[in-house]
Design a protein around this motif. Structure first.
Motif, mmCIF file in Angstrom:
data_model
loop_
_atom_site.group_PDB
_atom_site.id
_atom_site.type_symbol
_atom_site.label_atom_id
_atom_site.label_comp_id
_atom_site.label_asym_id
_atom_site.label_seq_id
_atom_site.Cartn_x
_atom_site.Cartn_y
_atom_site.Cartn_z
ATOM 1 N N MET A 57 1.434 -11.476 -8.774
ATOM 2 C CA MET A 57 0.288 -10.722 -7.910
ATOM 3 C C MET A 57 -0.195 -11.652 -6.892
ATOM 4 S SD MET A 57 0.094 -7.589 -9.647
ATOM 5 C CE MET A 57 0.087 -7.494 -7.782
ATOM 6 N N PRO A 58 -0.210 -11.206 -5.722
ATOM 7 C CA PRO A 58 -0.672 -12.057 -4.683
ATOM 8 C C PRO A 58 -2.040 -12.720 -4.903
ATOM 9 C CG PRO A 58 -0.006 -10.016 -3.888
ATOM 10 C CD PRO A 58 0.073 -9.837 -5.259
ATOM 11 N N LYS A 59 -2.435 -13.757 -4.268
ATOM 12 C CA LYS A 59 -4.042 -14.409 -4.456
ATOM 13 C C LYS A 59 -4.874 -13.272 -3.977
ATOM 14 C CE LYS A 59 -2.672 -19.008 -4.991
ATOM 15 N NZ LYS A 59 -3.118 -20.608 -4.137
ATOM 16 N N ALA A 60 -4.549 -12.604 -2.876
ATOM 17 C CA ALA A 60 -5.341 -11.845 -2.235
ATOM 18 C C ALA A 60 -5.807 -10.665 -3.279
ATOM 19 C CB ALA A 60 -4.811 -10.923 -1.023
ATOM 20 N N PHE A 61 -4.824 -10.167 -4.150
ATOM 21 C CA PHE A 61 -5.342 -9.194 -5.222
ATOM 22 C C PHE A 61 -6.345 -9.540 -6.001
ATOM 23 C CE2 PHE A 61 -4.852 -7.536 -9.343
ATOM 24 C CZ PHE A 61 -5.177 -6.113 -9.275
ATOM 25 N N TRP A 62 -6.026 -10.936 -6.466
ATOM 26 C CA TRP A 62 -7.153 -11.457 -7.509
ATOM 27 C C TRP A 62 -8.323 -11.751 -6.846
ATOM 28 C CZ3 TRP A 62 -5.990 -10.312 -12.187
ATOM 29 C CH2 TRP A 62 -4.539 -10.262 -12.637
ATOM 30 N N ALA A 63 -8.524 -12.006 -5.560
ATOM 31 C CA ALA A 63 -9.841 -12.049 -4.964
ATOM 32 C C ALA A 63 -10.309 -10.750 -4.916
ATOM 33 C CB ALA A 63 -9.677 -12.692 -3.576
ATOM 34 N N PHE A 64 -9.778 -9.714 -4.651
ATOM 35 C CA PHE A 64 -10.076 -8.279 -4.359
ATOM 36 C C PHE A 64 -10.738 -7.899 -5.821
ATOM 37 C CE2 PHE A 64 -9.670 -3.775 -5.160
ATOM 38 C CZ PHE A 64 -10.186 -3.249 -3.966
ATOM 39 N N HIS A 65 -9.940 -8.194 -6.658
ATOM 40 C CA HIS A 65 -10.250 -7.834 -8.376
ATOM 41 C C HIS A 65 -11.534 -8.560 -8.620
ATOM 42 C CE1 HIS A 65 -10.368 -8.543 -12.739
ATOM 43 N NE2 HIS A 65 -9.457 -7.547 -12.756
ATOM 44 N N ASP A 66 -11.779 -9.809 -8.227
ATOM 45 C CA ASP A 66 -12.959 -10.628 -8.597
ATOM 46 C C ASP A 66 -14.151 -9.934 -7.833
ATOM 47 O OD1 ASP A 66 -11.408 -12.320 -10.242
ATOM 48 O OD2 ASP A 66 -11.460 -13.889 -8.777
ATOM 49 N N GLN A 67 -13.916 -9.529 -6.659
ATOM 50 C CA GLN A 67 -15.040 -9.092 -5.848
ATOM 51 C C GLN A 67 -15.465 -7.685 -6.168
ATOM 52 O OE1 GLN A 67 -14.301 -8.963 -1.636
ATOM 53 N NE2 GLN A 67 -16.296 -8.261 -1.277
ATOM 54 N N TYR A 68 -14.654 -6.654 -6.732
ATOM 55 C CA TYR A 68 -14.809 -5.357 -6.986
ATOM 56 C C TYR A 68 -14.853 -4.946 -8.517
ATOM 57 C CZ TYR A 68 -14.675 -4.782 -1.915
ATOM 58 O OH TYR A 68 -14.873 -4.763 -0.512
ATOM 59 N N CYS A 69 -14.204 -5.627 -9.223
ATOM 60 C CA CYS A 69 -14.105 -5.008 -10.450
ATOM 61 C C CYS A 69 -15.191 -4.592 -11.359
ATOM 62 C CB CYS A 69 -13.335 -6.120 -11.618
ATOM 63 S SG CYS A 69 -13.018 -5.411 -13.172
ATOM 64 N N ARG A 70 -16.446 -5.604 -11.295
ATOM 65 C CA ARG A 70 -17.781 -5.293 -11.875
ATOM 66 C C ARG A 70 -18.310 -3.944 -11.192
ATOM 67 N NH1 ARG A 70 -22.450 -9.668 -12.432
ATOM 68 N NH2 ARG A 70 -23.935 -8.407 -13.754
ATOM 69 N N ALA A 71 -18.336 -3.813 -9.819
ATOM 70 C CA ALA A 71 -18.791 -2.715 -9.268
ATOM 71 C C ALA A 71 -18.039 -1.402 -9.811
ATOM 72 C CB ALA A 71 -18.827 -2.752 -7.936
ATOM 73 N N TYR A 72 -16.748 -1.518 -9.910
ATOM 74 C CA TYR A 72 -15.873 -0.553 -10.324
ATOM 75 C C TYR A 72 -16.138 0.002 -11.764
ATOM 76 C CZ TYR A 72 -12.616 -0.722 -6.329
ATOM 77 O OH TYR A 72 -11.863 -0.684 -5.131
ATOM 78 N N ASN B 33 0.894 -0.964 -5.905
ATOM 79 C CA ASN B 33 1.051 -0.792 -4.544
ATOM 80 C C ASN B 33 0.279 -1.478 -3.588
ATOM 81 O OD1 ASN B 33 2.367 1.983 -5.126
ATOM 82 N ND2 ASN B 33 0.792 1.832 -6.813
ATOM 83 N N TRP B 34 0.074 -2.659 -3.710
ATOM 84 C CA TRP B 34 -0.820 -3.809 -2.816
ATOM 85 C C TRP B 34 -0.264 -3.760 -1.688
ATOM 86 C CZ3 TRP B 34 -5.492 -5.385 -3.349
ATOM 87 C CH2 TRP B 34 -5.889 -6.491 -2.831
ATOM 88 N N ALA B 35 1.084 -3.634 -1.460
ATOM 89 C CA ALA B 35 1.588 -3.749 0.274
ATOM 90 C C ALA B 35 0.867 -2.570 0.936
ATOM 91 C CB ALA B 35 3.015 -4.072 0.056
ATOM 92 N N HIS B 36 1.334 -1.442 0.188
ATOM 93 C CA HIS B 36 0.935 -0.177 0.867
ATOM 94 C C HIS B 36 -0.686 -0.091 0.850
ATOM 95 C CE1 HIS B 36 1.068 4.042 1.915
ATOM 96 N NE2 HIS B 36 0.150 4.256 0.960
ATOM 97 N N LEU B 37 -1.378 -0.551 0.211
ATOM 98 C CA LEU B 37 -2.820 -0.658 0.461
ATOM 99 C C LEU B 37 -3.226 -1.416 1.498
ATOM 100 C CD1 LEU B 37 -5.716 0.271 -0.761
ATOM 101 C CD2 LEU B 37 -5.706 -1.898 -2.109
ATOM 102 N N MET B 38 -2.578 -2.759 1.763
ATOM 103 C CA MET B 38 -2.905 -3.415 2.957
ATOM 104 C C MET B 38 -2.604 -3.054 4.186
ATOM 105 S SD MET B 38 -4.311 -6.074 1.681
ATOM 106 C CE MET B 38 -5.235 -4.793 0.638
ATOM 107 N N GLU B 39 -1.665 -2.009 4.332
ATOM 108 C CA GLU B 39 -1.436 -1.190 5.429
ATOM 109 C C GLU B 39 -2.373 -0.183 5.737
ATOM 110 O OE1 GLU B 39 2.400 0.708 4.765
ATOM 111 O OE2 GLU B 39 3.395 -1.058 4.778
ATOM 112 N N LYS B 40 -3.449 -0.088 5.130
ATOM 113 C CA LYS B 40 -4.521 1.043 5.158
ATOM 114 C C LYS B 40 -5.558 0.421 6.387
ATOM 115 C CE LYS B 40 -3.413 4.177 2.172
ATOM 116 N NZ LYS B 40 -3.156 5.781 2.524
ATOM 117 N N ALA B 41 -6.107 1.042 7.018
ATOM 118 C CA ALA B 41 -7.225 0.579 8.002
ATOM 119 C C ALA B 41 -8.215 0.144 7.393
ATOM 120 C CB ALA B 41 -7.647 1.769 8.963
ATOM 121 N N ASN B 42 -8.604 0.638 6.198
ATOM 122 C CA ASN B 42 -9.825 -0.093 5.344
ATOM 123 C C ASN B 42 -9.255 -0.164 3.863
ATOM 124 O OD1 ASN B 42 -12.432 -0.692 3.940
ATOM 125 N ND2 ASN B 42 -13.384 0.459 5.598
ATOM 126 N N PRO B 43 -8.610 -1.100 3.676
ATOM 127 C CA PRO B 43 -8.156 -1.031 2.114
ATOM 128 C C PRO B 43 -9.093 -0.788 1.011
ATOM 129 C CG PRO B 43 -7.026 -2.798 3.375
ATOM 130 C CD PRO B 43 -8.275 -2.268 4.226
#
Length: 112
Positions: free
Chosen positions: A1-16, A44-54
């Motif tokens: 997994m890309p480091k960006a995914f793990w950063a996303f995970h760390d930032q949002y997992c608790r709120a989710y 689907n990380w690559a697809h998510l990153m193509e979104k205007a607001n992932p």
């Protein structure tokens, strides 16, 4: 997994998890739901990153998944402070609703 995914995970997992727990009233089910959503996002990380607001797209997926789980259960959200009440009460919902409004505002979403 890309480091960006793990950063996303760390930032949002608790709120989710909190969102899912408030809506499903079951910490185990909430954890499973969040795990499934995050695994979907990871695959689907690559697809998510193509979104205007992932982040907003990911939050929308979480909300849709929680609503779908409630439909499967033929249930409505219950107050997480049982036996406080059998459905949402203002005392329990208001603090959670404010937190979700802050998250959605930060993501550029409007609840109105």
């Amino acid at each position: 997994m890309p480091k960006a995914f793990w950063a996303f995970h760390d930032q949002y997992c608790r709120a989710y998890r909190r969102y899912a727990h408030v809506h499903l009233s079951d910490p185990h089910a909430a954890g499973e739901l969040v795990h499934q959503v995050l695994m979907h996002l990871a695959m689907n990380w690559a697809h998510l990153m193509e979104k205007a607001n992932p982040a907003a797209s990911a939050w929308a997926l979480l909300k849709e998944s929680a609503a779908g789980e409630l439909r499967i259960r033929a249930a409505s959200p219950q107050c997480p402070r049982q036996p406080c009440c059998s459905s949402w009460c203002a005392r329990c919902w208001s603090p959670a609703a404010r937190n979700f409004e802050v998250i959605e505002s930060a993501l550029g979403l409007s609840r109105r």
